[in-house]
Design an enzyme around this catalytic site. Structure first.
Site, short mmCIF file in Angstrom:
data_model
loop_
_atom_site.label_atom_id
_atom_site.label_comp_id
_atom_site.label_asym_id
_atom_site.label_seq_id
_atom_site.Cartn_x
_atom_site.Cartn_y
_atom_site.Cartn_z
CE1 TYR A 98 45.23 -7.34 -2.83
CE2 TYR A 98 42.90 -7.82 -3.11
CZ TYR A 98 44.05 -7.21 -3.55
OH TYR A 98 44.03 -6.47 -4.70
CG ASN A 126 53.83 -5.99 -8.94
OD1 ASN A 126 55.04 -6.06 -9.07
ND2 ASN A 126 53.00 -6.63 -9.74
CB CYS A 134 49.64 -7.40 -8.66
SG CYS A 134 49.86 -6.31 -10.07
CG HIS A 135 46.76 -10.00 -13.49
ND1 HIS A 135 48.14 -10.01 -13.64
CD2 HIS A 135 46.29 -11.12 -14.09
CE1 HIS A 135 48.48 -11.09 -14.32
NE2 HIS A 135 47.38 -11.79 -14.60
CD GLU A 161 46.55 -15.04 -16.15
OE1 GLU A 161 46.32 -15.80 -15.18
OE2 GLU A 161 47.33 -14.07 -16.06
#
Length: 169
Positions: A98, A126, A134-135, A161
């Site tokens: 962030y 979002n 956003c993850h 991922e």
């Protein structure tokens, strides 16, 4: 008019929203802020953007980084849209904090400081989960913090991922 379509993911049911042309929303059915901004006339429908989004999600959940993005129409404040556009630049298998996003916005606006909490608020609202990633946003110390879909879903998505040869950083 808002149009809805449903998708079953490995993490549970999801709802897509469209204005008839572009994707305006994608939420886990049990997530915080579910269907935020969807009001007025709503109908179930099949539009090409829903098929394209389903194809994107099928690839993603099978461990493949999609090489396209469905047409998006993100509804929010100018600040939220700025944050979401930055989220779209975070590569598959990578993360940002962030604070890093706040610093990037401060530089873009040519100001000395931007609140990481304000960024967190925009990230949390979002409207298009997963596709607007956003993850991939973590706390400054690398911790899993805040995800409207729940931290277990965030963990799953990041592991999906990273399991494909990516080093999350």
């Amino acid at each position: 008019m808002n149009y809805l379509h449903h998708y079953t993911s490995p993490l549970g049911n999801m709802t897509m929203a469209s204005d008839g042309t572009a994707l305006t929303g994608l939420w886990f059915d049990d997530q915080k802020y579910f269907a935020l901004g969807i009001n007025g006339n709503v109908a179930e429908s099949d539009f090409p953007v829903f098929y394209e989004t389903s194809r994107w999600l099928d690839l993603y959940f099978s461990g493949i980084c999609p090489d396209f993005t469905p047409k998006l129409h993100l509804r929010g404040t100018d600040f939220q849209k700025m944050v979401w556009s930055i989220l779209l630049t975070i590569p598959y298998g990578s993360t940002r904090s962030y604070r890093e996003i706040a610093d990037q916005i401060a530089a873009m606006r040519e100001v000395a400081h931007m609140s990481a909490q304000a960024v967190g608020g925009a990230v949390g609202h979002n409207p298009v989960s997963i596709i607007v990633p956003c993850h991939r946003v973590l706390g400054s110390d690398g911790s899993l913090t805040g995800y409207a879909g729940g931290l277990e879903k965030k963990r799953y998505l990041l592991e999906l991922e990273s399991a494909n040869g990516n080093n999350l950083a």
